[in-house]
Design a protein around this motif. Structure first.
Motif, PDB file in Angstrom:
ATOM      1  N   TYR A 142      -6.114   5.321   9.893  1.00 60.64           N
ATOM      2  CA  TYR A 142      -6.894   4.113   9.591  1.00 60.64           C
ATOM      3  C   TYR A 142      -7.406   3.416  10.852  1.00 60.64           C
ATOM      4  CZ  TYR A 142      -7.273  -0.652   7.415  1.00 60.64           C
ATOM      5  OH  TYR A 142      -7.662  -1.888   6.980  1.00 60.64           O
ATOM      6  N   GLN A 143      -6.474   3.040  11.752  1.00 60.08           N
ATOM      7  CA  GLN A 143      -6.897   2.298  12.940  1.00 60.08           C
ATOM      8  C   GLN A 143      -7.767   3.131  13.881  1.00 60.08           C
ATOM      9  OE1 GLN A 143      -6.173  -1.149  13.347  1.00 60.08           O
ATOM     10  NE2 GLN A 143      -7.884  -0.831  14.762  1.00 60.08           N
TER      11      GLN A 143
ATOM     12  N   TRP B 141       0.822  -1.211   0.000  1.00 58.63           N
ATOM     13  CA  TRP B 141       0.000   0.000   0.000  1.00 58.63           C
ATOM     14  C   TRP B 141       0.857   1.263   0.000  1.00 58.63           C
ATOM     15  CZ3 TRP B 141       0.785   3.499   3.780  1.00 58.63           C
ATOM     16  CH2 TRP B 141       1.335   3.056   4.975  1.00 58.63           C
TER      17      TRP B 141
ATOM     18  N   ILE C 172     -14.766   1.152   4.765  1.00 60.31           N
ATOM     19  CA  ILE C 172     -13.402   1.673   4.689  1.00 60.31           C
ATOM     20  C   ILE C 172     -13.285   2.748   3.611  1.00 60.31           C
ATOM     21  CG2 ILE C 172     -11.079   1.058   3.889  1.00 60.31           C
ATOM     22  CD1 ILE C 172     -11.465   0.529   6.820  1.00 60.31           C
TER      23      ILE C 172
ATOM     24  N   TYR D 109     -14.871  -4.539  12.661  1.00 59.44           N
ATOM     25  CA  TYR D 109     -13.511  -4.461  12.149  1.00 59.44           C
ATOM     26  C   TYR D 109     -12.574  -5.303  12.993  1.00 59.44           C
ATOM     27  CZ  TYR D 109     -14.683  -0.812   8.799  1.00 59.44           C
ATOM     28  OH  TYR D 109     -15.214  -0.125   7.736  1.00 59.44           O
TER      29      TYR D 109
ATOM     30  N   TRP E  36      -6.773   3.178  -3.110  1.00 59.82           N
ATOM     31  CA  TRP E  36      -6.705   1.947  -2.310  1.00 59.82           C
ATOM     32  C   TRP E  36      -7.290   0.751  -3.057  1.00 59.82           C
ATOM     33  CZ3 TRP E  36      -3.886   2.147   2.085  1.00 59.82           C
ATOM     34  CH2 TRP E  36      -3.629   3.409   2.612  1.00 59.82           C
TER      35      TRP E  36
ATOM     36  N   TRP F  22      -2.012   9.435   5.901  1.00 58.13           N
ATOM     37  CA  TRP F  22      -3.306   8.866   5.506  1.00 58.13           C
ATOM     38  C   TRP F  22      -3.513   7.520   6.198  1.00 58.13           C
ATOM     39  CZ3 TRP F  22      -4.859   8.455  -0.404  1.00 58.13           C
ATOM     40  CH2 TRP F  22      -6.256   8.290  -0.508  1.00 58.13           C
ATOM     41  N   ARG F  23      -2.489   6.695   6.179  1.00 59.32           N
ATOM     42  CA  ARG F  23      -2.590   5.381   6.805  1.00 59.32           C
ATOM     43  C   ARG F  23      -2.699   5.484   8.329  1.00 59.32           C
ATOM     44  NH1 ARG F  23      -4.187   0.177   5.697  1.00 59.32           N
ATOM     45  NH2 ARG F  23      -2.955  -1.322   6.882  1.00 59.32           N
TER      46      ARG F  23
ATOM     47  N   HIS G 265     -11.688   6.108   4.624  1.00 58.58           N
ATOM     48  CA  HIS G 265     -10.543   6.646   3.882  1.00 58.58           C
ATOM     49  C   HIS G 265     -10.813   8.075   3.417  1.00 58.58           C
ATOM     50  CE1 HIS G 265      -8.577   2.536   2.681  1.00 58.58           C
ATOM     51  NE2 HIS G 265      -8.012   3.057   3.752  1.00 58.58           N
TER      52      HIS G 265
END
Length: 231
Positions: free
Chosen positions: A46-47, A18, A63, A151, A95, A42-43, A67
């Motif tokens: 995510y969590q 990714w 997602i 998730y 993605w 950006w990542r 995102h």
């Protein structure tokens, strides 16, 4: 091990690269920003975004939509004001277009001859299907957090794989490049295999991929795992 029937794969970072993929798209669209830092920022959202969903502070959200929420914030943080809505939507779908690691397609193809191989990803079904088409990933089945409305690392996701295939948890092996994912799967009774991806976050944030001794298998890549499993 002779009773393992299904290998369930984490996808982001384990099967596809990714960071390099997102960095390349950002660099092409936004040459004025630090593409490496942008991809990591950006990542990094995510969590925390998924944790809000699992905690119930945010209703079920795909997602793709998470995102986009993170992307909007990252664009503001990096001072990007030149993109139109169509460009932002296209970037958000980056993605869906992630490139596989060099060993992924061949390794999965080998494993497929002996096991049922499926995704167990937090990515939504549309995203994972488009990615599989783009990257030629030979899944037997695409499973997503979207199926369970939870998730990872919620137990419903790991146990859900076993339920869908009418198997005992120990007949499923979770394969991932993240110890936290594997710890949660193992707590649910699944077998586990760790895949080393030291450059998942790029060369500026390398990962320690040493064997922590907790997983049943520890492999350099997916082809190495296939050899370990006798394929």
């Amino acid at each position: 091990m002779s009773d393992i029937r299904v290998l369930a794969f984490d996808v982001f970072g384990t099967v596809v690269d990714w960071h390099a993929s997102i960095r390349a798209e950002v660099a092409q669209l936004l040459p004025q920003v630090d593409a490496n830092a942008f991809a990591l920022a950006w990542r990094d959202g995510y969590q925390p975004a998924m944790d809000k969903v699992n905690a119930g502070t945010l209703g079920w959200t795909l997602i793709d939509d998470l995102h986009r929420m993170i992307l909007d914030e990252v664009l503001r943080r990096f001072g990007v004001t030149t993109l139109g809505e169509a460009q932002i939507r296209h970037l958000n779908k980056a993605w869906h277009r992630l490139a596989p690691w060099p060993d992924a397609v061949q390794g999965l193809t080998r494993l497929k001859t002996k096991f049922t191989i499926c995704t167990l990803s937090n990515g939504n079904l549309g995203l994972l299907s488009n990615m599989a088409k783009h990257a030629a990933l030979p899944w037997d089945c695409i499973l997503s957090a979207e199926v369970f409305h939870r998730y990872k690392p919620d137990p419903a996701t790991y146990l859900g794989v076993a339920k869908i295939f009418d198997l005992r948890p120990e007949q499923v092996m979770m394969v991932a490049a993240h110890h936290s994912d594997l710890d949660a799967a193992r707590a649910c009774g699944l077998n586990t295999a760790y895949i080393e991806r030291p450059l998942e976050f790029g060369s500026t944030r390398t990962k320690d991929v040493a064997d922590n001794g907790a997983n049943g298998y520890h492999a350099k890549d997916i082809e190495a795992l296939a050899s370990m499993l006798g394929v």
